[in-house]
Design a protein around this motif. Sequence first.
Motif, PDB file in Angstrom:
ATOM      1  N   ALA A 195      42.830 -43.739  43.614  1.00  0.00           N
ATOM      2  CA  ALA A 195      43.877 -42.718  43.122  1.00  0.00           C
ATOM      3  C   ALA A 195      45.104 -42.635  43.917  1.00  0.00           C
ATOM      4  O   ALA A 195      46.148 -42.701  43.322  1.00  0.00           O
ATOM      5  CB  ALA A 195      43.230 -41.051  42.983  1.00  0.00           C
ATOM      6  N   LEU A 196      45.117 -42.612  45.343  1.00  0.00           N
ATOM      7  CA  LEU A 196      45.985 -42.927  46.160  1.00  0.00           C
ATOM      8  C   LEU A 196      47.029 -43.994  45.643  1.00  0.00           C
ATOM      9  O   LEU A 196      48.260 -44.040  45.887  1.00  0.00           O
ATOM     10  CB  LEU A 196      45.547 -42.680  47.642  1.00  0.00           C
ATOM     11  N   ILE A 197      46.252 -45.268  45.946  1.00  0.00           N
ATOM     12  CA  ILE A 197      46.923 -46.370  45.411  1.00  0.00           C
ATOM     13  C   ILE A 197      47.593 -46.432  44.359  1.00  0.00           C
ATOM     14  O   ILE A 197      48.899 -47.002  44.009  1.00  0.00           O
ATOM     15  CB  ILE A 197      45.969 -47.576  45.763  1.00  0.00           C
ATOM     16  N   SER A 198      46.912 -45.844  43.148  1.00  0.00           N
ATOM     17  CA  SER A 198      47.660 -45.820  41.726  1.00  0.00           C
ATOM     18  C   SER A 198      48.775 -45.081  41.811  1.00  0.00           C
ATOM     19  O   SER A 198      49.876 -45.238  41.142  1.00  0.00           O
ATOM     20  CB  SER A 198      46.664 -45.467  40.848  1.00  0.00           C
ATOM     21  N   ALA A 199      48.758 -44.008  42.602  1.00  0.00           N
ATOM     22  CA  ALA A 199      49.853 -42.988  42.768  1.00  0.00           C
ATOM     23  C   ALA A 199      51.414 -43.796  43.136  1.00  0.00           C
ATOM     24  O   ALA A 199      52.271 -43.445  42.774  1.00  0.00           O
ATOM     25  CB  ALA A 199      49.493 -41.818  43.392  1.00  0.00           C
ATOM     26  N   ASN A 200      51.096 -44.442  44.309  1.00  0.00           N
ATOM     27  CA  ASN A 200      52.468 -45.308  44.595  1.00  0.00           C
ATOM     28  C   ASN A 200      51.715 -46.236  45.648  1.00  0.00           C
ATOM     29  O   ASN A 200      51.806 -45.816  46.907  1.00  0.00           O
ATOM     30  CB  ASN A 200      53.291 -44.130  45.295  1.00  0.00           C
ATOM     31  N   PRO A 201      51.724 -47.485  45.371  1.00  0.00           N
ATOM     32  CA  PRO A 201      51.249 -48.436  46.344  1.00  0.00           C
ATOM     33  C   PRO A 201      52.198 -48.868  47.265  1.00  0.00           C
ATOM     34  O   PRO A 201      51.664 -49.289  48.521  1.00  0.00           O
ATOM     35  CB  PRO A 201      50.949 -49.682  45.482  1.00  0.00           C
ATOM     36  N   ASP A 202      53.284 -48.381  47.467  1.00  0.00           N
ATOM     37  CA  ASP A 202      54.349 -48.424  48.367  1.00  0.00           C
ATOM     38  C   ASP A 202      54.224 -47.554  49.587  1.00  0.00           C
ATOM     39  O   ASP A 202      54.998 -47.453  50.514  1.00  0.00           O
ATOM     40  CB  ASP A 202      55.696 -48.550  47.942  1.00  0.00           C
ATOM     41  N   ARG A 203      53.447 -46.677  49.439  1.00  0.00           N
ATOM     42  CA  ARG A 203      53.231 -45.323  50.391  1.00  0.00           C
ATOM     43  C   ARG A 203      51.880 -45.263  50.888  1.00  0.00           C
ATOM     44  O   ARG A 203      51.259 -44.372  51.517  1.00  0.00           O
ATOM     45  CB  ARG A 203      53.409 -44.095  49.666  1.00  0.00           C
ATOM     46  N   ILE A 204      51.237 -46.542  50.938  1.00  0.00           N
ATOM     47  CA  ILE A 204      49.783 -46.502  51.540  1.00  0.00           C
ATOM     48  C   ILE A 204      49.772 -47.800  52.529  1.00  0.00           C
ATOM     49  O   ILE A 204      50.114 -48.838  52.554  1.00  0.00           O
ATOM     50  CB  ILE A 204      48.740 -47.112  50.325  1.00  0.00           C
ATOM     51  N   VAL A 205      49.133 -47.245  53.576  1.00  0.00           N
ATOM     52  CA  VAL A 205      48.883 -48.179  54.734  1.00  0.00           C
ATOM     53  C   VAL A 205      47.347 -47.994  55.067  1.00  0.00           C
ATOM     54  O   VAL A 205      46.629 -47.018  54.877  1.00  0.00           O
ATOM     55  CB  VAL A 205      49.719 -48.042  56.192  1.00  0.00           C
ATOM     56  N   TRP A 206      46.909 -49.075  55.899  1.00  0.00           N
ATOM     57  CA  TRP A 206      45.374 -49.242  56.068  1.00  0.00           C
ATOM     58  C   TRP A 206      45.135 -49.120  57.666  1.00  0.00           C
ATOM     59  O   TRP A 206      46.108 -49.658  58.510  1.00  0.00           O
ATOM     60  CB  TRP A 206      44.949 -50.500  55.526  1.00  0.00           C
ATOM     61  N   GLY A 207      44.100 -48.570  57.929  1.00  0.00           N
ATOM     62  CA  GLY A 207      43.744 -48.727  59.395  1.00  0.00           C
ATOM     63  C   GLY A 207      42.229 -48.562  59.476  1.00  0.00           C
ATOM     64  O   GLY A 207      41.575 -48.213  58.968  1.00  0.00           O
ATOM     65  N   THR A 208      41.735 -49.113  60.897  1.00  0.00           N
ATOM     66  CA  THR A 208      40.222 -49.130  61.287  1.00  0.00           C
ATOM     67  C   THR A 208      39.851 -47.876  61.781  1.00  0.00           C
ATOM     68  O   THR A 208      38.952 -47.457  61.728  1.00  0.00           O
ATOM     69  CB  THR A 208      40.164 -50.108  62.255  1.00  0.00           C
ATOM     70  N   ASP A 209      40.805 -47.073  62.532  1.00  0.00           N
ATOM     71  CA  ASP A 209      40.274 -45.863  63.501  1.00  0.00           C
ATOM     72  C   ASP A 209      39.604 -46.436  64.720  1.00  0.00           C
ATOM     73  O   ASP A 209      38.899 -45.720  65.177  1.00  0.00           O
ATOM     74  CB  ASP A 209      39.877 -44.891  62.610  1.00  0.00           C
ATOM     75  N   TRP A 210      39.784 -47.814  64.868  1.00  0.00           N
ATOM     76  CA  TRP A 210      38.997 -48.298  66.353  1.00  0.00           C
ATOM     77  C   TRP A 210      39.489 -47.484  67.261  1.00  0.00           C
ATOM     78  O   TRP A 210      40.632 -47.109  67.536  1.00  0.00           O
ATOM     79  CB  TRP A 210      39.147 -49.599  66.299  1.00  0.00           C
ATOM     80  N   PRO A 211      38.614 -47.248  68.411  1.00  0.00           N
ATOM     81  CA  PRO A 211      37.246 -47.443  68.624  1.00  0.00           C
ATOM     82  C   PRO A 211      36.240 -46.653  68.033  1.00  0.00           C
ATOM     83  O   PRO A 211      35.140 -46.523  68.669  1.00  0.00           O
ATOM     84  CB  PRO A 211      37.224 -47.758  70.093  1.00  0.00           C
ATOM     85  N   HIS A 212      36.629 -45.985  66.975  1.00  0.00           N
ATOM     86  CA  HIS A 212      35.685 -44.994  66.461  1.00  0.00           C
ATOM     87  C   HIS A 212      35.326 -43.823  67.135  1.00  0.00           C
ATOM     88  O   HIS A 212      33.996 -43.677  67.167  1.00  0.00           O
ATOM     89  CB  HIS A 212      34.681 -45.765  65.641  1.00  0.00           C
ATOM     90  N   PRO A 213      36.217 -42.970  67.680  1.00  0.00           N
ATOM     91  CA  PRO A 213      35.729 -41.836  68.568  1.00  0.00           C
ATOM     92  C   PRO A 213      35.028 -40.750  67.615  1.00  0.00           C
ATOM     93  O   PRO A 213      35.302 -40.541  66.739  1.00  0.00           O
ATOM     94  CB  PRO A 213      36.948 -41.206  69.313  1.00  0.00           C
ATOM     95  N   ASP A 214      33.677 -40.208  68.260  1.00  0.00           N
ATOM     96  CA  ASP A 214      33.518 -39.091  67.422  1.00  0.00           C
ATOM     97  C   ASP A 214      33.723 -37.926  68.283  1.00  0.00           C
ATOM     98  O   ASP A 214      33.446 -37.413  69.373  1.00  0.00           O
ATOM     99  CB  ASP A 214      31.709 -39.315  67.844  1.00  0.00           C
ATOM    100  N   SER A 215      34.619 -37.098  67.474  1.00  0.00           N
ATOM    101  CA  SER A 215      35.572 -36.103  68.113  1.00  0.00           C
ATOM    102  C   SER A 215      34.717 -34.757  68.029  1.00  0.00           C
ATOM    103  O   SER A 215      35.195 -33.574  68.549  1.00  0.00           O
ATOM    104  CB  SER A 215      36.737 -35.816  67.442  1.00  0.00           C
ATOM    105  N   VAL A 216      33.322 -34.695  67.663  1.00  0.00           N
ATOM    106  CA  VAL A 216      32.496 -33.439  67.629  1.00  0.00           C
ATOM    107  C   VAL A 216      31.614 -33.708  68.680  1.00  0.00           C
ATOM    108  O   VAL A 216      30.662 -34.389  68.739  1.00  0.00           O
ATOM    109  CB  VAL A 216      31.784 -33.765  66.264  1.00  0.00           C
ATOM    110  N   THR A 217      31.740 -32.767  69.710  1.00  0.00           N
ATOM    111  CA  THR A 217      30.874 -32.982  70.783  1.00  0.00           C
ATOM    112  C   THR A 217      29.476 -32.306  70.398  1.00  0.00           C
ATOM    113  O   THR A 217      29.228 -31.191  70.036  1.00  0.00           O
ATOM    114  CB  THR A 217      31.404 -32.275  72.167  1.00  0.00           C
ATOM    115  N   PRO A 218      28.402 -33.180  70.677  1.00  0.00           N
ATOM    116  CA  PRO A 218      27.033 -32.793  70.210  1.00  0.00           C
ATOM    117  C   PRO A 218      26.514 -31.274  70.895  1.00  0.00           C
ATOM    118  O   PRO A 218      26.940 -30.953  71.798  1.00  0.00           O
ATOM    119  CB  PRO A 218      26.021 -33.921  70.723  1.00  0.00           C
ATOM    120  N   ALA A 219      25.745 -30.675  70.065  1.00  0.00           N
ATOM    121  CA  ALA A 219      25.348 -29.301  70.583  1.00  0.00           C
ATOM    122  C   ALA A 219      24.648 -29.480  72.063  1.00  0.00           C
ATOM    123  O   ALA A 219      23.728 -30.630  72.305  1.00  0.00           O
ATOM    124  CB  ALA A 219      24.148 -28.703  69.497  1.00  0.00           C
ATOM    125  N   GLY A 220      25.014 -28.530  72.758  1.00  0.00           N
ATOM    126  CA  GLY A 220      24.251 -28.659  74.166  1.00  0.00           C
ATOM    127  C   GLY A 220      24.926 -29.419  75.283  1.00  0.00           C
ATOM    128  O   GLY A 220      24.619 -29.345  76.344  1.00  0.00           O
TER     129      GLY A 220
END
Length: 322
Positions: free
Chosen positions: A251-276
């Motif tokens: 849906a995003l690409i179809s809306a306007n392929p000139d306004r889409i970029v891609w990324g890995t989000d490496w190194p993939h941090p988990d921003s939710v500290t585990p309980a405890g």
Amino acid sequence: MLTRRHVLRGSAAAALILSTRSAFAKPSQPGTAVNFEMPAGAVDCHTHIHGDPEKFPMFAGRVYTPEPASPEEMAALHKALGIQRVVIVTPSVYGTDNSATLFGIKARGADARGVAVIDDKTTEAQLDEMHAAGIRGIRVNLATTGTNDPAIARQRVQTGIDRIKARGWHLQIYTNLPVIPGIKDIALASPVPLVFDHFGGAQAALGPEQPGFSDLLELVKAGRAYVKISGAYRASMQGPDFNDVVPLAKALISANPDRIVWGTDWPHPDSVTPAGKKPTDVTPLLQIDDGRLLNQLAVWAPDAASRKKILVDNAVKLYGFG
């Protein structure tokens, strides 16, 4: 109601593709070969560097503590994927200290750009220095700290726009999808490009009809915002291929392929500290197979011309690569 915490926890469980590691092990490297021809000059538009904690201490008010991830490990990732260029984003754990990001940019040279985090204490001279070092935007991070008040979002976004509007930079926003309707008018009038992280914070399980997604599509279609189709595992609980993300990406690409970029989000941090655990305790990085993740782009954008726009042309324009 499905919350971002549930999404992250569920997707983490689904997407732990490699074996569980002890603290301070290496961040993930691709386990799957890319199954389409990568265009020359491809850009990974969303990564982070987590430097040696002794050299790059983290912000005392952070909400999580990731494991280290070095420029050398990032370079190995991109060599395996066939990606030439990179955009390094300052993560919330450093507050407004962009030293680790600048370190990563310097290591990569002309093939790197960066997105900084600033506040009202950041001087114009410091912004000048950052521009010379490769910074091309600033990030407003609302999601990591759970800031969902549209009034706060409006104030922070407008303040950011005012700081950079004379510089030719862009404003990157990490937020949750329901916040977007509250800032849509600012986005439509913005004199600088706005870039939404990670599918705009959409939750794949709720589909394209979820509140806020039509507003995001409107901004993209009008050419008033870019969206990073990055970190699919943050939107999905259907790893490792994240099939429920397909309708959102298409849906995003179809809306306007000139306004889409891609990324890995490496190194993939988990921003939710585990309980405890405390925010200062090290939370292991998520183990994501970035080769398999990149292969999903060929599902979202089956034709090579669209992938070239997403991987090369749009990013070159947005980040000012030569």
